[in-house]
Write a protein that holds these residues in place. Structure first.
Motif, PDB file in Angstrom:
ATOM      1  N   LEU A  97       1.186  -1.330  -0.520  1.00 23.75           N
ATOM      2  CA  LEU A  97       0.209  -0.405   0.333  1.00 23.75           C
ATOM      3  C   LEU A  97       0.760   0.879   0.209  1.00 23.75           C
ATOM      4  O   LEU A  97       0.265   1.686  -0.461  1.00 23.75           O
ATOM      5  CB  LEU A  97      -0.868   0.634   0.788  1.00 23.75           C
ATOM      6  N   THR A  98       1.880   1.358   0.824  1.00 20.98           N
ATOM      7  CA  THR A  98       3.023   2.367   0.979  1.00 20.98           C
ATOM      8  C   THR A  98       3.160   2.743  -0.659  1.00 20.98           C
ATOM      9  O   THR A  98       3.566   3.764  -1.196  1.00 20.98           O
ATOM     10  CB  THR A  98       4.446   2.593   1.398  1.00 20.98           C
ATOM     11  N   GLU A  99       4.357   1.858  -1.270  1.00 20.72           N
ATOM     12  CA  GLU A  99       4.230   1.982  -2.836  1.00 20.72           C
ATOM     13  C   GLU A  99       3.402   2.273  -3.488  1.00 20.72           C
ATOM     14  O   GLU A  99       3.822   3.422  -4.627  1.00 20.72           O
ATOM     15  CB  GLU A  99       5.090   0.332  -3.214  1.00 20.72           C
ATOM     16  N   ALA A 100       2.084   2.324  -3.789  1.00 19.91           N
ATOM     17  CA  ALA A 100       0.927   2.293  -3.840  1.00 19.91           C
ATOM     18  C   ALA A 100       0.231   4.007  -4.020  1.00 19.91           C
ATOM     19  O   ALA A 100       0.283   4.604  -5.119  1.00 19.91           O
ATOM     20  CB  ALA A 100      -0.345   1.390  -4.449  1.00 19.91           C
ATOM     21  N   ILE A 101       0.510   3.979  -2.441  1.00 14.97           N
ATOM     22  CA  ILE A 101       0.177   5.918  -2.724  1.00 14.97           C
ATOM     23  C   ILE A 101       1.111   6.419  -3.040  1.00 14.97           C
ATOM     24  O   ILE A 101       1.443   7.850  -3.569  1.00 14.97           O
ATOM     25  CB  ILE A 101      -0.392   5.741  -1.084  1.00 14.97           C
ATOM     26  N   THR A 102       2.777   6.290  -2.521  1.00 14.30           N
ATOM     27  CA  THR A 102       4.148   7.355  -2.993  1.00 14.30           C
ATOM     28  C   THR A 102       3.887   7.067  -4.419  1.00 14.30           C
ATOM     29  O   THR A 102       4.222   7.597  -4.593  1.00 14.30           O
ATOM     30  CB  THR A 102       5.514   6.379  -2.251  1.00 14.30           C
ATOM     31  N   ARG A 103       3.821   5.673  -5.465  1.00 12.38           N
ATOM     32  CA  ARG A 103       4.103   6.126  -6.056  1.00 12.38           C
ATOM     33  C   ARG A 103       2.592   6.554  -7.580  1.00 12.38           C
ATOM     34  O   ARG A 103       2.706   7.398  -8.438  1.00 12.38           O
ATOM     35  CB  ARG A 103       4.359   4.903  -7.198  1.00 12.38           C
ATOM     36  N   LEU A 104       1.323   6.380  -6.477  1.00 11.23           N
ATOM     37  CA  LEU A 104       0.337   6.740  -7.597  1.00 11.23           C
ATOM     38  C   LEU A 104       0.296   6.722  -9.641  1.00 11.23           C
ATOM     39  O   LEU A 104      -0.289   7.504  -9.406  1.00 11.23           O
ATOM     40  CB  LEU A 104       0.409   8.884  -7.120  1.00 11.23           C
ATOM     41  N   ASP A 105       0.748   6.101  -9.828  1.00 12.17           N
ATOM     42  CA  ASP A 105       0.532   5.179 -10.809  1.00 12.17           C
ATOM     43  C   ASP A 105      -0.004   4.479 -11.816  1.00 12.17           C
ATOM     44  O   ASP A 105      -0.448   3.782 -12.446  1.00 12.17           O
ATOM     45  CB  ASP A 105       2.014   4.927 -11.844  1.00 12.17           C
ATOM     46  N   GLY A 106      -0.184   3.126 -10.589  1.00 12.17           N
ATOM     47  CA  GLY A 106      -1.676   2.167 -10.559  1.00 12.17           C
ATOM     48  C   GLY A 106      -1.027   1.109 -11.979  1.00 12.17           C
ATOM     49  O   GLY A 106      -1.772   0.228 -12.272  1.00 12.17           O
ATOM     50  N   GLY A 107      -0.139   1.666 -11.987  1.00 11.61           N
ATOM     51  CA  GLY A 107       0.435   0.797 -13.261  1.00 11.61           C
ATOM     52  C   GLY A 107      -0.324   0.590 -15.045  1.00 11.61           C
ATOM     53  O   GLY A 107       0.124  -1.574 -15.217  1.00 11.61           O
ATOM     54  N   THR A 108      -1.392   1.217 -15.226  1.00  8.41           N
ATOM     55  CA  THR A 108      -1.842   0.911 -16.334  1.00  8.41           C
ATOM     56  C   THR A 108      -1.651   2.787 -16.844  1.00  8.41           C
ATOM     57  O   THR A 108      -1.765   3.993 -15.933  1.00  8.41           O
ATOM     58  CB  THR A 108      -3.463   0.834 -15.974  1.00  8.41           C
ATOM     59  N   PRO A 109      -2.066   2.586 -18.108  1.00 10.81           N
ATOM     60  CA  PRO A 109      -1.859   4.307 -18.581  1.00 10.81           C
ATOM     61  C   PRO A 109      -3.069   4.547 -18.319  1.00 10.81           C
ATOM     62  O   PRO A 109      -2.589   6.257 -18.384  1.00 10.81           O
ATOM     63  CB  PRO A 109      -2.344   3.776 -20.284  1.00 10.81           C
TER      64      PRO A 109
END
Length: 164
Positions: A97-109
Motif C-alpha cells: 500500500l505504501t508503494e501504491a500510494i507513494t507512486r500513484l501510477d496504478g501500473g496502467t495508462p
C-alpha cells in the motif's frame, strides 16, 4: 536567503514557516495513533526510499533500530517482496500500500489510483480505523519527504564531522 549549493541545504523551511511544522507534527501524531510503531517505521523507510529522501532515511533507520528492528530487515526492505519470511503478511500488505500510494501510477495508462487488489490486501490485515491511520501515515511521510527533498535537508548523521 537561500542556498543553491547542490550538496547543502537550501533553506530551513521550519524556521520560516513554523506554523507549517506544527501542523505537520500534529498530522503525524494523529496519523500514527493505533499503528504498531515498527510497522510505521517500515512504512516511513519504504516511502523515503522511493522518494530518495536521505534526511528521512537517516532518521527512520535510526528510529527503527531503536525499536529493535534487525539490520537484516532494514537492509532488505528495498527488496521486501524478494525476502520471503522476513516480513509478516500484515507488513507486506502495508508495504504494498505504501508503494501504491507513494507512486500513484496504478501500473496502467489510466494510472493515478491505488489498485483494488493492493487496497483489498491491506483491508484483510487492518480494520477500518487502522487502515485509515495507515493511509494517513503514508500520506504524512510522503509530505515530510517532499519538504526535506525540496529544501535539501542534511541528514543528522552527516552534520558536523561529515560522513561516518
Amino acid at each position: 536567503m537561500t542556498t543553491a549549493h547542490a550538496h547543502g541545504p537550501r533553506m530551513n523551511l521550519w524556521k520560516h514557516a513554523p506554523d507549517v511544522y506544527k501542523g505537520m507534527a500534529a498530522f503525524e501524531a494523529a496519523a500514527s495513533k493505533g499503528l504498531d510503531p515498527v510497522l510505521a517505521e517500515l512504512v516511513k523507510i519504504r516511502a523515503s526510499q522511493l522518494n530518495k529522501c536521505a534526511f528521512c532515511l537517516d532518521m527512520h533507520f535510526s528510529d527503527a533500530r531503536g525499536l529493535g528492528v534487525s539490520q537484516l530487515r532494514l537492509d532488505l526492505l528495498d527488496a521486501w517482496e524478494e525476502a520471503p519470511g522476513l516480513y509478516t503478511d500484515k507488513e507486506q500488505a502495508a508495504l504494498a500500500l505504501t508503494e501504491a500510494i507513494t507512486r500513484l501510477d496504478g501500473g496502467t495508462p489510466q494510472g493515478h489510483y491505488v489498485p483494488d487488489e493492493v487496497y483489498e490486501r491491506a483491508a484483510e490485515h487492518f480494520d477500518e480505523a487502522e487502515l485509515a491511520h495507515l493511509i494517513a501515515q503514508i500520506v504524512s511521510i510522503n509530505a515530510w519527504n517532499r519538504f526535506q527533498v525540496a529544501t535539501r535537508a542534511v541528514p543528522e548523521s552527516l552534520k558536523g564531522d561529515g560522513p561516518r
